[in-house]
Design an enzyme around this catalytic site. Structure first.
Site, PDB file in Angstrom:
ATOM      1  N   LYS A  56       0.832  -1.200   0.000  1.00 45.17           N
ATOM      2  CA  LYS A  56       0.000   0.000   0.000  1.00 45.17           C
ATOM      3  C   LYS A  56       0.870   1.255   0.000  1.00 45.17           C
ATOM      4  O   LYS A  56       1.849   1.349   0.737  1.00 45.17           O
ATOM      5  CB  LYS A  56      -0.927   0.007   1.224  1.00 45.17           C
ATOM      6  N   GLU A 115     -11.970  -3.248  11.714  1.00 49.27           N
ATOM      7  CA  GLU A 115     -12.838  -3.598  10.588  1.00 49.27           C
ATOM      8  C   GLU A 115     -14.278  -3.630  11.061  1.00 49.27           C
ATOM      9  O   GLU A 115     -14.584  -4.181  12.129  1.00 49.27           O
ATOM     10  CB  GLU A 115     -12.455  -4.955  10.014  1.00 49.27           C
ATOM     11  N   HIS A 162       0.713  -8.055   9.575  1.00 44.41           N
ATOM     12  CA  HIS A 162       0.505  -6.663   9.180  1.00 44.41           C
ATOM     13  C   HIS A 162       0.963  -5.661  10.240  1.00 44.41           C
ATOM     14  O   HIS A 162       1.712  -4.727   9.951  1.00 44.41           O
ATOM     15  CB  HIS A 162      -0.979  -6.406   8.895  1.00 44.41           C
TER      16      HIS A 162
END
Length: 511
Positions: A210, A244, A268
């Site tokens: 990203k 999330e 992550h």
């Protein structure tokens, strides 16, 4: 049609030397190679990999000498499946001409992972394509399959000599999970390295692809105002959050027994911690960046006692905007007595001269109030001074947001209009997503990097194992502890997570 007849269709296309020169000159086109996707019929391939390859072709990032080979047990409907996947999931608009150009370079090999004849057929197809294109034997093997099948596929490749790098290079790409704990991660790493050279193994962590994540290093090391403050003298604490709003519906077969800690924190979020805490590398090549990340992860430790510095939870039924959200054990694939955590929060310390004494608070969860991933660096408030003593303290916080938007925010103290010296916290905010052109998707960047042989954004085996060393103690602790605490779907998580910080006089940033 003979190879000679097929070859005549490529007259007018640049030869290999020209392609390689274009690659070196522009840096915008990959070199000649063939990519084999094992598991091409799976969700990851259909929703991410093949659409990313289409987008690269659309943007003219792929060499004309690139071929894609799908290895699958059943290839009968793959033409329609892949086309529909591109239409539904590609970043760029569907262009029939682009698809037709790419489709000519997509091939299929039918067989199972246990079938030696299928691997022999794969070897033959790759050799035919090399002869047809007049290109070297450069192969990427992408294992978009469960880790339990990695060794079987590696053995199949080795049996027909496809792992050898006598003519061209070999690279193998694997997706997480990289084990369930340190012991299984070591075994998995050893299994891969029995067939492929360590430098040929690319472990995908799509978060590192990203743009917002890569911008962490740009922000830190190209702006002189930050690095002098990036230490335990000026930083009070760091919060790393991946929240999330969605649940785990449809992932029961994978998620039950795995949980939030293994699924997100081990990979992550500890990678984000490493990028935030690392020192500037001597150069920004793959080896130098990995060396600095390994130093951080090797020095990272859970801070205890774990009963007070960690928390886990499992979402129960809740209501958001008048809609009833099911609890985890109501989701398909989860037993009523599941002890899988859908929320996890840890306190990590980095025992280096730069960071000793600074807690890194890490949290992740499903079915939370909203979806966001961010890193918040909270600086130590100024001490003393005539103005400081008259006003409520304002904490400067630098926020790097990864999703859903790509932005940088700095919270500062400013005087409120009026006669009194009233100080209020305000934000200096930059939406980088609107400043720059839309970025390529993470898998586009990572696939390009694999084809180019740039391993900068791919975690090394030492990083994976160091990350497991960090979280193994809390997984062992929770195995003998009470079940996860409940939290309602649509909230900020269990109360125990809030108490982690309030005990230290701090608070989580609101979701």
């Amino acid at each position: 049609m003979s190879h000679v007849q097929e070859r005549t269709q490529h007259i007018g296309e640049p030869d290999i030397s020209e392609i390689e020169q274009r690659t070196v000159r522009s840096g915008t086109i990959t070199g000649p190679a063939s990519m084999v996707i094992f598991g091409i019929t799976g969700d990851l391939s259909r929703k991410k990999l093949v659409p990313a390859i289409y987008d690269l072709e659309h943007d003219q990032q792929l060499s004309p000498e690139f071929d894609l080979i799908g290895f699958a047990r059943d290839t009968s409907d793959l033409d329609d499946v892949l086309r529909d996947s591109v239409i539904a999931h590609a970043r760029t608009p569907f262009d029939p001409g682009v698809w037709a150009r790419l489709r000519k370079r997509i091939h299929f090999v039918q067989g199972s992972f246990e079938d030696p004849t299928a691997f022999a057929a794969l070897g033959s197809r790759l050799a035919q394509l090399d002869l047809l294109r007049g290109k070297p034997a450069n192969y990427v093997f992408y294992l978009s399959i469960p880790p339990s099948a990695f060794e079987t596929v590696c053995d199949g490749l080795a049996q027909v000599g496809l792992h050898r790098q006598e003519h061209g290079w070999r690279r193998i790409v694997v997706e997480k999970p990289f084990g369930r704990d340190l012991a299984t991660a070591r075994a998995l790493g050893a299994s891969l390295e029995r067939t492929f050279e360590p430098s040929s193994i690319y472990r995908i962590d799509h978060y590192l692809g990203k743009e917002a994540v890569q911008n962490i290093l740009a922000l830190r090391f190209t702006n002189g105002m930050f690095e002098p403050l990036w230490n335990n003298r000026y930083v009070d604490h760091v919060q790393i959050t991946m929240a999330e709003s969605v649940g785990v519906a449809g992932r029961g077969a994978y998620y039950d027994g795995v949980g939030a800690t293994r699924d997100v924190i081990q990979n992550h979020l500890l990678q984000l911690l490493a990028l935030i805490a690392m020192s500037e590398p001597a150069t920004f090549d793959a080896d130098s960046v990995a060396a600095e990340k390994i130093k951080v992860l090797s020095a990272a430790r859970l801070l205890g006692p774990l009963g007070r510095t960690s928390a886990r939870g499992q979402y129960t039924t809740g209501i958001r905007d008048g809609v009833v959200l099911p609890g985890l054990t109501d989701e398909r694939g989860f037993p009523a007595d599941s002890a899988t955590e859908t929320f996890a929060a840890l306190t990590v310390g980095v025992e280096t001269r730069r960071w000793t004494g600074v807690p890194f608070y890490i949290r992740t969860g499903k079915r939370l109030a909203r979806t966001t991933t961010e890193i918040a660096v909270a600086f130590t408030p100024p001490a003393g001074g005539a103005l400081v003593s008259r006003t409520a303290p304002v904490q400067n916080v630098l926020v790097l947001r990864v999703q859903p938007d790509y932005r940088i925010e700095l919270q500062i103290g400013a005087k409120r209009p009026g006669g009194d010296m009233d100080i209020e916290s305000v934000s200096l905010d930059s939406d980088l997503g609107s400043v720059f052109q839309p970025a390529r998707a993470a898998y586009e960047r990572l696939i390009c990097d694999v084809l180019r042989g740039d391993a900068t954004l791919f975690p090394r085996r030492e990083e994976i194992e160091s990350s497991w060393r960090v979280i193994d103690p809390v997984l062992e602790y929770w195995a003998d502890a009470a079940p996860p605490a409940s939290y309602e779907a649509g909230t900020d998580g269990p109360d125990a997570a809030a108490r982690m910080l309030t005990r230290a006089g701090r608070m989580w940033r609101p979701l």
